[in-house]
Write an enzyme that holds these catalytic residues in place. Sequence first.
Site, PDB file in Angstrom:
ATOM      1  CE  LYS A 136      -1.275 -21.974 -47.657  1.00  0.00           C
ATOM      2  NZ  LYS A 136       0.043 -21.383 -47.916  1.00  0.00           N
ATOM      3  CE1 TYR A 142      -1.191 -16.180 -47.434  1.00  0.00           C
ATOM      4  CE2 TYR A 142      -1.466 -14.347 -45.932  1.00  0.00           C
ATOM      5  CZ  TYR A 142      -0.754 -14.986 -46.920  1.00  0.00           C
ATOM      6  OH  TYR A 142       0.399 -14.423 -47.389  1.00  0.00           O
TER       7      TYR A 142
END
Length: 175
Positions: free
Chosen positions: A73, A133
Amino acid sequence: MSRFNRLPTPLAGLTIIERKQIGDERGFFSRFFCGDELPEFGGVIAQINHTLTRSKGAIRGMHFQRPPHDETKFVSCISGAVFDVAVDIRPDSPTYLQWHGEILSAENARSMMIPGGFAHGLQTLTEDCEMLYLHDKPYAPEAEGGLNPLDPRLAIAWPLEVSQMSERDRALSFL
C-alpha cells in the site's frame, strides 16, 4: 533527479516517502506517485481507495490481507493530518509485532509505503481527514484480516483519546 525522498523506519521494508514540492505564489506542484521512481511498489496499481473520516481522534484499522493476497500500500493523507501506523506481522521477522507510526498530512507531503506482511491503521489528528490508498493488488474479502487497534500486547501509543472506531474493528480479537 528523483521527486521523492525515502526515509527508512526501524521496520525492514516499511518506508516513508516525502514528495518534493515545487512551488511559487500560485501554490505547488508535486509528483504524487511514479512507478518508475518507486519500483518497490511493484509497478502496478490495481486499486485506489479514498476515505473521509470526519471526527478527530477516530481510529481505522489495523487491517491486512493474508497471502497470497497480501498487498503493498502507498498511503497518503491529502487533507488534514493522521497518525499512521504499520505493524509487522511477518512471523519470521526480527521485528514481528512491532509497530511504527508517522504523522502524515497534506502539509508535510509524506506517504507511507507499506509492504505485504504488515497490518495498517490510523488515528485522525484533525477533523475531516481524507486519505488516498494505492494498492498493488485488488481487495480479496476472503483474505481479509485485522488486529485490534487497542490490543495491549501491541501497545500502540495512539496520540489522542479514541473518539470513534467501527464495531468491526472493536470486535477484532486480542493477540
